[in-house]
Design an enzyme around this catalytic site. Sequence first.
Site, PDB file in Angstrom:
ATOM      1  N   GLN A  30      15.333  -7.962  -3.621  1.00 44.51           N
ATOM      2  CA  GLN A  30      14.026  -8.608  -3.431  1.00 44.51           C
ATOM      3  C   GLN A  30      13.581  -9.296  -4.724  1.00 44.51           C
ATOM      4  O   GLN A  30      13.089 -10.426  -4.701  1.00 44.51           O
ATOM      5  CB  GLN A  30      12.987  -7.560  -3.006  1.00 44.51           C
ATOM      6  CG  GLN A  30      11.565  -8.080  -3.030  1.00 44.51           C
ATOM      7  CD  GLN A  30      10.572  -7.103  -2.438  1.00 44.51           C
ATOM      8  OE1 GLN A  30      10.458  -7.038  -1.227  1.00 44.51           O
ATOM      9  NE2 GLN A  30       9.855  -6.368  -3.264  1.00 44.51           N
ATOM     10  N   GLY A  36       0.820  -1.209   0.000  1.00 42.47           N
ATOM     11  CA  GLY A  36       0.000   0.000   0.000  1.00 42.47           C
ATOM     12  C   GLY A  36       0.848   1.251   0.000  1.00 42.47           C
ATOM     13  O   GLY A  36       2.029   1.219  -0.364  1.00 42.47           O
ATOM     14  N   SER A  92       9.494   5.775  -3.466  1.00 42.17           N
ATOM     15  CA  SER A  92       9.347   4.778  -2.404  1.00 42.17           C
ATOM     16  C   SER A  92       8.274   5.284  -1.457  1.00 42.17           C
ATOM     17  O   SER A  92       8.161   6.501  -1.230  1.00 42.17           O
ATOM     18  CB  SER A  92      10.681   4.642  -1.646  1.00 42.17           C
ATOM     19  OG  SER A  92      10.453   4.048  -0.379  1.00 42.17           O
ATOM     20  N   SER A  93       7.504   4.356  -0.903  1.00 40.72           N
ATOM     21  CA  SER A  93       6.468   4.769   0.064  1.00 40.72           C
ATOM     22  C   SER A  93       7.103   5.454   1.261  1.00 40.72           C
ATOM     23  O   SER A  93       6.469   6.250   1.942  1.00 40.72           O
ATOM     24  CB  SER A  93       5.671   3.552   0.525  1.00 40.72           C
ATOM     25  OG  SER A  93       5.113   2.911  -0.598  1.00 40.72           O
ATOM     26  N   HIS A 131       4.121   2.286  -8.167  1.00 36.80           N
ATOM     27  CA  HIS A 131       3.132   1.196  -8.119  1.00 36.80           C
ATOM     28  C   HIS A 131       2.175   1.298  -9.307  1.00 36.80           C
ATOM     29  O   HIS A 131       1.736   0.277  -9.845  1.00 36.80           O
ATOM     30  CB  HIS A 131       2.315   1.261  -6.827  1.00 36.80           C
ATOM     31  CG  HIS A 131       3.101   0.998  -5.582  1.00 36.80           C
ATOM     32  ND1 HIS A 131       3.386   1.973  -4.656  1.00 36.80           N
ATOM     33  CD2 HIS A 131       3.659  -0.133  -5.106  1.00 36.80           C
ATOM     34  CE1 HIS A 131       4.078   1.454  -3.661  1.00 36.80           C
ATOM     35  NE2 HIS A 131       4.262   0.178  -3.908  1.00 36.80           N
TER      36      HIS A 131
HETATM   37  O1  PAF Z   1       7.997  -4.606  -2.063  1.00 34.20           O
HETATM   38  C1  PAF Z   1       7.056  -4.652  -1.246  1.00 34.20           C
HETATM   39  O2  PAF Z   1       6.199  -3.776  -1.199  1.00 34.20           O
HETATM   40  C2  PAF Z   1       6.958  -5.831  -0.296  1.00 34.20           C
HETATM   41  O3  PAF Z   1       8.216  -6.259   0.124  1.00 34.20           O
HETATM   42  C3  PAF Z   1       6.139  -7.013  -0.853  1.00 34.20           C
HETATM   43  C4  PAF Z   1       6.809  -7.616  -2.073  1.00 34.20           C
HETATM   44  C5  PAF Z   1       4.742  -6.538  -1.219  1.00 34.20           C
HETATM   45  C6  PAF Z   1       6.008  -8.115   0.200  1.00 34.20           C
HETATM   46  O4  PAF Z   1       5.384  -7.657   1.353  1.00 34.20           O
END
Ligand code: PAF
Length: 281
Positions: free
Chosen positions: A153, A28, A185-186, A34
């Site tokens: 990630q 979120g 970035s959030s 996003h």
């Molecule tokens: O990148 C993110 O926002 C988080 O690490 C994810 C991949 C949604 C997992 O919680």
Amino acid sequence: MRTLSTLAELASFRTRAPSAVVLVPTMGALHTGHAALMDAARSRAGGGGTVIVSIFVNPTQFAPHEDLDKYPRPFEADLARCHEHGADAVFAPSVPEMYPPGDSTFVEETTLSRGLCGARRPSHFRGVCTVVAKLFHLTRPDAAIFGEKDFQQLAVIGRMARDLFPGLEIIGCPTVREPDGLALSSRNRYLAPEERRRAAAFPAALRTAAENSSPREVIATATALITQGTGSVPEYVEVVDAETLEPLQTLDRPAVLAAAVKIGETRLIDNVHLAARHAKI
Ligand code: PAF
């Protein structure tokens, strides 16, 4: 657009969802980065396919001293953004829905998650892999989309998907940046105006350092420029093999310059791809 909050609602939606199903996992606090992931999901799913966006601030990827409690949760604005970018469903479960009380099962990738951020946040990728594996299991997507800003990630999830979810396509999307280069970035919203001004020196330092011809010079230049420009000593600056994430001594293969720095209380990460400069002997 449907909003789903229980596993049962998701299961029922999923049985009727037309293929291709594309998942965009998020925590979120959605921003333009996003939005780009959702747009990529829409084009991968096609007009007839299904885009599912998950919104879940995953507690297992935060260490006790980190920002789980203060992580922004602007849910209504997030729903509006998902709708605007063509999501068919938003899955926003509660913590007990994802982690039933008394649970004791985790998913861990044991190689790519060791260095870089994993060395400084020891249980972080275990939490990420666990929640993402649950999301893959529940939504059974044909493809899932992640941002390249979180370079490690993306590599860790790619490996986990290869090992546990054969056939699932993992798609990386280019980092979206502010006009001054700061990666979206959030967590950028934590930065005070003066910290935000200093933060612009971080991506600029990486871009300049990337011009050097050896990992040693790249790291030395990036470390000096980040420290000078942001006023903070970076948490790490490393040049690693783009596939294995092993530190490199020479730029004889595709590599990534990856770094983290804390500005005030806000931890920022970023990376730059480095093309091979010397032929492999
Ligand atoms: O990148 C993110 O926002 C988080 O690490 C994810 C991949 C949604 C997992 O919680």
